[in-house]
Design an enzyme around this catalytic site. Sequence first.
Site, short mmCIF file in Angstrom:
data_model
loop_
_atom_site.label_atom_id
_atom_site.label_comp_id
_atom_site.label_asym_id
_atom_site.label_seq_id
_atom_site.Cartn_x
_atom_site.Cartn_y
_atom_site.Cartn_z
N THR A 121 1.02 -1.18 0.06
CA THR A 121 0.00 -0.02 -0.05
C THR A 121 0.90 1.10 0.00
OG1 THR A 121 -1.61 -1.17 1.11
CG2 THR A 121 -1.84 1.08 1.21
N PHE A 254 -19.46 -3.53 9.01
CA PHE A 254 -18.50 -2.10 9.32
C PHE A 254 -19.27 -1.14 10.14
CE2 PHE A 254 -13.86 -2.78 8.38
CZ PHE A 254 -14.27 -4.08 8.08
N CYS A 265 -3.39 -1.73 9.19
CA CYS A 265 -3.71 -0.94 7.93
C CYS A 265 -4.40 0.21 8.14
CB CYS A 265 -4.36 -2.05 7.14
SG CYS A 265 -3.43 -3.48 6.89
C1 UGA Z 1 -8.22 -4.18 6.22
C2 UGA Z 1 -9.24 -4.05 5.26
O1 UGA Z 1 -10.29 -4.39 5.93
C3 UGA Z 1 -8.96 -4.89 4.20
O2 UGA Z 1 -9.73 -4.89 3.22
C4 UGA Z 1 -7.70 -4.44 3.76
O3 UGA Z 1 -7.07 -5.30 2.54
C5 UGA Z 1 -6.71 -4.53 4.88
O4 UGA Z 1 -7.23 -3.83 5.71
C6 UGA Z 1 -5.11 -3.94 4.40
O5 UGA Z 1 -4.93 -2.80 4.03
O6 UGA Z 1 -4.47 -4.82 4.20
P1 UGA Z 1 -7.73 -5.53 8.43
O7 UGA Z 1 -6.72 -4.68 8.89
O8 UGA Z 1 -7.29 -7.19 8.39
O9 UGA Z 1 -8.29 -5.25 7.00
O10 UGA Z 1 -8.80 -5.43 9.47
P2 UGA Z 1 -10.51 -5.30 9.43
O11 UGA Z 1 -11.39 -6.46 9.18
O12 UGA Z 1 -10.70 -4.20 8.28
O13 UGA Z 1 -10.86 -4.56 10.78
C7 UGA Z 1 -9.96 -3.24 11.26
C8 UGA Z 1 -10.63 -2.70 12.44
O14 UGA Z 1 -11.63 -2.37 12.50
C9 UGA Z 1 -10.27 -3.99 13.61
O15 UGA Z 1 -9.63 -3.47 14.95
C10 UGA Z 1 -11.99 -4.17 13.56
O16 UGA Z 1 -12.19 -4.46 15.08
C11 UGA Z 1 -12.31 -2.90 13.51
N1 UGA Z 1 -13.85 -3.00 13.32
C12 UGA Z 1 -14.26 -3.48 12.04
C13 UGA Z 1 -14.74 -2.24 13.91
O17 UGA Z 1 -14.40 -1.54 14.93
N2 UGA Z 1 -16.21 -2.25 13.44
C14 UGA Z 1 -16.56 -2.77 12.44
O18 UGA Z 1 -17.74 -2.76 12.39
C15 UGA Z 1 -15.72 -3.62 11.75
#
Ligand code: UGA
Length: 438
Positions: A121, A254, A265
């Site tokens: 990225t 989300f 990320c």
């Molecule tokens: C994120 C993106 O979702 C991926 O699509 C992307 O490829 C990746 O970053 C990257 O750039 O490589 P990731 O970091 O694995 O993926 O995690 P997410 O599932 O997006 O969750 C991120 C954070 O948001 C977590 O701390 C989660 O607890 C929080 N979250 C998620 C919330 O607080 N509320 C929600 O409704 C969803």
Amino acid sequence: MKISVIGCGYLGAVHAASMAELGHEVIGIDVDPAKVGALSEGRAPFFEPGLPEILIAGVQSGRLRFSTDIADAAGAAVHFVAVGTPQRGGSYAADLRFVDAAIDGLLPHLADGDLVAGKSTVPVGTAARIAERIAGSGTGAMLAWNPEFLREGFAVKDTITPDRLVYGLPPESEAAERARDLLDEVYATALAAGTPLVTTDYATAELVKVSANAFLATKISFINAMAEIAEVTGADVTQLADAIGFDARIGRRFLGAGAGFGGGCLPKDIRAFTARAEELGRGESVAFLKEVDAINLRRRQRVVDLAVEALDGQPYGKRVAVLGLAFKPFSDDIRDSPALDVAVRLKGLGAEVVATDPEAIANSRRIHPQLDYVEDVSDALEGADLVVLVTEWNEYRHMDPAFAGARVKRKVVIDGRNCLDAVGWRADGWEYHGLGRP
Ligand code: UGA
């Protein structure tokens, strides 16, 4: 097809193993001998469901090898650059030194017609700069930008069966066609299954990645902002999310209000995007991302404030069971983890924090040895004055309130992920506090 993957961190290790699983012949390159050693033996250096199985299968088949010597990348038709782009010290901008080092290392080993495919990225404009360097090397190699959208915890599935493919192709039509053919060969399985493909220029491909993460971060902070409003009005943000989420244009995913986003990320990507937009004279266009970041960081403090309140303003010496350390379930990643942050802040207030997590204790202990860690959730609960749930692992969200109640000193729980059944816990005699919920 022969493929090299430069950088075997989260992205690179999963990509290398997944490409071998798809039948390609893969060499993964990393500067860290310990990582290369582990991967060569089929051991994953981090927790990721499904990765150990395909690593072992790949190594045993002979299709997947790892090396510290970038010269071993020679002979591959496509070279994926999957190194990290962390936040630069003292700035919000991305640190591109690993990307530049990967290109420096790769250049002497490129052959005419090779494709360098950027996966890291990066700030928009990076690919054009790298393409110039490759063109100037006279190797006859080309560059494409092929961002990755994998989620930790689902990384293997997201790589093997992605929901979309994006190719940022060179401006010259002949090179673009050759680059596209090579990427089509890499992703033949996904394409045959009908995976949508967007072919575009470098800048768009780079922006697709950061804008996707910026949108996801914005969605989470939006619902967390609603949680802040709910807290002063008595509204319930989880019901609000359910109700607005039924609108297909909005969608429920989300919209999980709670302790906010963390990980390697979302936080760094929105900051790097802000920094890059400012460099481009368009800081105003993404100024809202600073608010997204600020809302997100406030939610961690909100969990801490609720905890202090629940301890009658006297956290000193109180035993607090912190359930969860990873930034999200199905991961041992603690980078910018709201859960670990909450644990450390409570410890800083003098609480006796006993933290647990199914996967992330070793990583947490390495950077925060001052916390007490226990493997077993019942040991964490034993004698607790307060329970704070901050990572929604299944074993916590489905925990029986009677089981927990039999162990704690006081039946008070803060549900930092709004994942417990508030009615059931209250019925069992617990004082339940959610985020943005009455
Ligand atoms: C994120 C993106 O979702 C991926 O699509 C992307 O490829 C990746 O970053 C990257 O750039 O490589 P990731 O970091 O694995 O993926 O995690 P997410 O599932 O997006 O969750 C991120 C954070 O948001 C977590 O701390 C989660 O607890 C929080 N979250 C998620 C919330 O607080 N509320 C929600 O409704 C969803």
